[in-house]
Design a protein around this motif. Sequence first.
Motif, PDB file in Angstrom:
ATOM      1  N   ALA A 166      30.835  62.357  68.014  1.00  0.00           N
ATOM      2  CA  ALA A 166      30.089  61.643  67.852  1.00  0.00           C
ATOM      3  C   ALA A 166      30.261  60.461  69.501  1.00  0.00           C
ATOM      4  O   ALA A 166      31.456  60.808  70.077  1.00  0.00           O
ATOM      5  N   ALA A 167      29.190  59.398  69.621  1.00  0.00           N
ATOM      6  CA  ALA A 167      29.374  59.161  71.146  1.00  0.00           C
ATOM      7  C   ALA A 167      30.699  57.749  71.143  1.00  0.00           C
ATOM      8  O   ALA A 167      30.326  57.101  69.683  1.00  0.00           O
ATOM      9  N   GLY A 168      31.426  57.297  71.428  1.00  0.00           N
ATOM     10  CA  GLY A 168      32.546  56.350  72.068  1.00  0.00           C
ATOM     11  C   GLY A 168      31.498  55.267  71.921  1.00  0.00           C
ATOM     12  O   GLY A 168      30.484  55.418  71.792  1.00  0.00           O
ATOM     13  N   PRO A 169      32.095  54.256  71.753  1.00  0.00           N
ATOM     14  CA  PRO A 169      31.096  52.504  72.422  1.00  0.00           C
ATOM     15  C   PRO A 169      30.521  53.081  73.367  1.00  0.00           C
ATOM     16  O   PRO A 169      29.676  51.822  73.719  1.00  0.00           O
ATOM     17  N   THR A 170      30.515  53.288  74.501  1.00  0.00           N
ATOM     18  CA  THR A 170      30.082  52.720  76.047  1.00  0.00           C
ATOM     19  C   THR A 170      29.332  55.057  76.506  1.00  0.00           C
ATOM     20  O   THR A 170      29.176  55.091  77.138  1.00  0.00           O
ATOM     21  N   GLY A 171      28.610  55.596  75.005  1.00  0.00           N
ATOM     22  CA  GLY A 171      28.646  56.279  74.558  1.00  0.00           C
ATOM     23  C   GLY A 171      28.933  57.539  75.268  1.00  0.00           C
ATOM     24  O   GLY A 171      28.100  58.854  75.035  1.00  0.00           O
ATOM     25  N   GLU A 172      30.195  58.114  75.672  1.00  0.00           N
ATOM     26  CA  GLU A 172      30.550  59.222  75.931  1.00  0.00           C
ATOM     27  C   GLU A 172      30.880  59.963  74.421  1.00  0.00           C
ATOM     28  O   GLU A 172      31.240  58.937  73.854  1.00  0.00           O
ATOM     29  N   PRO A 173      31.070  60.838  74.461  1.00  0.00           N
ATOM     30  CA  PRO A 173      31.538  61.330  73.283  1.00  0.00           C
ATOM     31  C   PRO A 173      33.318  61.845  73.085  1.00  0.00           C
ATOM     32  O   PRO A 173      33.693  61.832  73.660  1.00  0.00           O
ATOM     33  N   VAL A 174      33.343  61.642  71.369  1.00  0.00           N
ATOM     34  CA  VAL A 174      34.773  62.142  71.469  1.00  0.00           C
ATOM     35  C   VAL A 174      34.504  62.433  70.025  1.00  0.00           C
ATOM     36  O   VAL A 174      33.664  62.361  69.519  1.00  0.00           O
ATOM     37  N   LEU A 175      35.982  63.230  70.028  1.00  0.00           N
ATOM     38  CA  LEU A 175      36.682  63.818  68.338  1.00  0.00           C
ATOM     39  C   LEU A 175      36.291  63.010  67.352  1.00  0.00           C
ATOM     40  O   LEU A 175      37.957  62.353  68.031  1.00  0.00           O
ATOM     41  N   SER A 176      36.126  63.259  67.022  1.00  0.00           N
ATOM     42  CA  SER A 176      35.995  61.954  65.413  1.00  0.00           C
ATOM     43  C   SER A 176      36.330  63.084  63.957  1.00  0.00           C
ATOM     44  O   SER A 176      36.261  64.072  64.047  1.00  0.00           O
ATOM     45  N   GLY A 177      35.658  62.164  63.196  1.00  0.00           N
ATOM     46  CA  GLY A 177      35.447  62.560  61.764  1.00  0.00           C
ATOM     47  C   GLY A 177      35.329  61.979  60.917  1.00  0.00           C
ATOM     48  O   GLY A 177      35.355  60.649  60.452  1.00  0.00           O
ATOM     49  N   THR A 190      27.468  45.727  76.541  1.00  0.00           N
ATOM     50  CA  THR A 190      26.972  47.333  75.909  1.00  0.00           C
ATOM     51  C   THR A 190      27.321  47.881  74.854  1.00  0.00           C
ATOM     52  O   THR A 190      26.559  49.379  74.877  1.00  0.00           O
ATOM     53  N   ALA A 191      28.290  47.677  74.462  1.00  0.00           N
ATOM     54  CA  ALA A 191      28.776  48.697  73.342  1.00  0.00           C
ATOM     55  C   ALA A 191      28.686  48.569  72.280  1.00  0.00           C
ATOM     56  O   ALA A 191      27.548  48.081  72.127  1.00  0.00           O
ATOM     57  N   SER A 192      28.447  49.827  72.068  1.00  0.00           N
ATOM     58  CA  SER A 192      27.713  50.428  70.734  1.00  0.00           C
ATOM     59  C   SER A 192      28.192  50.648  69.618  1.00  0.00           C
ATOM     60  O   SER A 192      29.259  51.124  70.155  1.00  0.00           O
ATOM     61  N   SER A 193      27.804  51.072  68.321  1.00  0.00           N
ATOM     62  CA  SER A 193      28.387  51.477  66.997  1.00  0.00           C
ATOM     63  C   SER A 193      27.418  52.327  66.688  1.00  0.00           C
ATOM     64  O   SER A 193      27.595  53.064  65.620  1.00  0.00           O
ATOM     65  N   ARG A 194      26.359  53.261  67.140  1.00  0.00           N
ATOM     66  CA  ARG A 194      25.535  54.641  67.500  1.00  0.00           C
ATOM     67  C   ARG A 194      26.927  55.224  66.807  1.00  0.00           C
ATOM     68  O   ARG A 194      26.320  56.199  65.731  1.00  0.00           O
ATOM     69  N   GLY A 195      27.974  55.834  68.120  1.00  0.00           N
ATOM     70  CA  GLY A 195      29.105  57.256  66.665  1.00  0.00           C
ATOM     71  C   GLY A 195      29.080  56.760  65.450  1.00  0.00           C
ATOM     72  O   GLY A 195      29.032  57.541  64.968  1.00  0.00           O
ATOM     73  N   VAL A 196      30.238  55.612  64.990  1.00  0.00           N
ATOM     74  CA  VAL A 196      29.873  55.862  63.297  1.00  0.00           C
ATOM     75  C   VAL A 196      29.480  55.953  62.677  1.00  0.00           C
ATOM     76  O   VAL A 196      28.368  56.173  61.330  1.00  0.00           O
ATOM     77  N   GLY A 197      27.610  55.132  63.320  1.00  0.00           N
ATOM     78  CA  GLY A 197      26.173  55.900  62.354  1.00  0.00           C
ATOM     79  C   GLY A 197      25.697  56.986  62.449  1.00  0.00           C
ATOM     80  O   GLY A 197      25.388  58.299  61.477  1.00  0.00           O
ATOM     81  N   GLU A 198      26.512  58.138  63.695  1.00  0.00           N
ATOM     82  CA  GLU A 198      26.592  59.327  63.436  1.00  0.00           C
ATOM     83  C   GLU A 198      27.370  60.247  62.372  1.00  0.00           C
ATOM     84  O   GLU A 198      27.357  61.565  61.938  1.00  0.00           O
ATOM     85  N   VAL A 199      28.171  59.386  62.470  1.00  0.00           N
ATOM     86  CA  VAL A 199      29.681  60.179  61.562  1.00  0.00           C
ATOM     87  C   VAL A 199      28.482  60.359  60.090  1.00  0.00           C
ATOM     88  O   VAL A 199      29.036  61.296  59.089  1.00  0.00           O
ATOM     89  N   LEU A 200      28.319  58.985  59.831  1.00  0.00           N
ATOM     90  CA  LEU A 200      27.728  58.060  58.646  1.00  0.00           C
ATOM     91  C   LEU A 200      26.480  59.757  58.599  1.00  0.00           C
ATOM     92  O   LEU A 200      26.850  60.461  57.732  1.00  0.00           O
ATOM     93  N   ALA A 201      26.255  60.073  59.084  1.00  0.00           N
ATOM     94  CA  ALA A 201      24.878  61.076  59.034  1.00  0.00           C
ATOM     95  C   ALA A 201      25.601  62.226  58.874  1.00  0.00           C
ATOM     96  O   ALA A 201      25.045  62.907  58.141  1.00  0.00           O
ATOM     97  N   ALA A 202      26.429  63.083  59.469  1.00  0.00           N
ATOM     98  CA  ALA A 202      27.139  63.720  59.353  1.00  0.00           C
ATOM     99  C   ALA A 202      27.721  64.140  58.080  1.00  0.00           C
ATOM    100  O   ALA A 202      27.425  65.553  57.431  1.00  0.00           O
ATOM    101  N   ALA A 203      28.470  63.352  57.199  1.00  0.00           N
ATOM    102  CA  ALA A 203      28.372  63.048  55.838  1.00  0.00           C
ATOM    103  C   ALA A 203      27.757  63.268  54.901  1.00  0.00           C
ATOM    104  O   ALA A 203      27.382  63.784  54.612  1.00  0.00           O
ATOM    105  N   ILE A 204      26.648  62.585  55.044  1.00  0.00           N
ATOM    106  CA  ILE A 204      25.601  62.952  54.308  1.00  0.00           C
ATOM    107  C   ILE A 204      24.732  63.840  54.106  1.00  0.00           C
ATOM    108  O   ILE A 204      24.283  64.413  53.518  1.00  0.00           O
ATOM    109  N   ALA A 205      24.587  64.619  55.655  1.00  0.00           N
ATOM    110  CA  ALA A 205      24.108  65.446  55.562  1.00  0.00           C
ATOM    111  C   ALA A 205      24.469  67.398  55.218  1.00  0.00           C
ATOM    112  O   ALA A 205      24.076  68.064  54.230  1.00  0.00           O
TER     113      ALA A 205
END
Length: 371
Positions: A64-75, A105-120
């Motif tokens: 998912a996206a890290g705080p400044t948009g770079e991809p990070v491996l989380s889960g 400019t830091a964003s919370s987008r990445g955690v939304g992407e992980v939430l979306a993955a869990a829901i999917a």
Amino acid sequence: MLVVVASDKFKGSVGSDEVAAAVGDGLRLGRPEVEVDWVPVADGGDGTLAAVVAAGFELVPVTAAGPTGEPVLSGYARRGDTAVVELADVCGLVRLPGGRPAPMTASSRGVGEVLAAAIADGCSRVILGIGGSASTDGGAGLIRALGAQVLDARGEEVPEGGAGLLAAESLELAAIRERLQGVDLVIACDVDNPLTGPTGAAATYGPQKGATPGDVEELDKAMAHWADLVTSSVGRDEREAAGAGAAGGVGFVGVAVLGAELRAGIGLMLELAGFDERVRGADLLVTGEGKLDEQTLRGKAVVGVAAAGVAAGVPVVAVCGVNTLEGEQLREVGVAKAYALNDLEPDVQRCIADPVPLLRMLGERIAADLR
């Protein structure tokens, strides 16, 4: 004789598991008959994923996206239809490239992407731990990842981050409502700050994320503008809700847009670990964190663990790096005694750099005090 060790990490020094192992070694050196049970502890901030995986959840990797948009491996961690997501592991301060802050400019987008993955993946109950965030974006990035649109006067998406919200003029939520249908979302939150004002997200936590006084003023204006826009879209104003200012405003959209329940992080984590059953019948409970201070008394992990121990009728002691609390303050929250590393080694930097031998010695001291 059973001793349960349920300590939080010593932030920046040693993990919960290493604390337990070292204290356990010391306990057994002093009293070979002691049986030690480790219960992983976290309060929703960094270390939450590791704690619930140690408690029996399965880690599902997600990029998912890290705080400044770079991809990070989380889960996320999964058990049955329950998922646990840790914001800090995706887009928190620990994920800033090179540790360089990006308060505007830091964003919370990445955690939304992980939430979306869990829901999917079919998780119908999601627990989101929101400590340790790098952003003050009002949770806009999170809900955009779930399908919301945040548009400017020309109908274009505003930039990521808190500063970009000053240009927001409209908010589309239809897609997000559909996606979250049938999903129970619980947010683990250990602060009660509102979204805006002198105790709000920007003023209280912005400086910790690298914001200058000027940045704080601009971010607070952005949060107020964002709150007005969200309120007009959902029909209620949640900016003053306790915890709305958590994680740079993620708590705000959690309540106002996602319909989430905000709960104390440590209580949730103890439930997931089956703590009440694990501590029942123990002879001693050892909890702890890096520093015992006034912040500890505001509901951090040590207080939650101690309260559960007291409720189970088990005496509680704490280990820590540094203790600034008086004995009476500790006893008021259920901790009978604190054992500090700097009682053994006055050089705090040495305590941070090499805590394991000192923790082992504290374990021996605790063993010597056992009756």
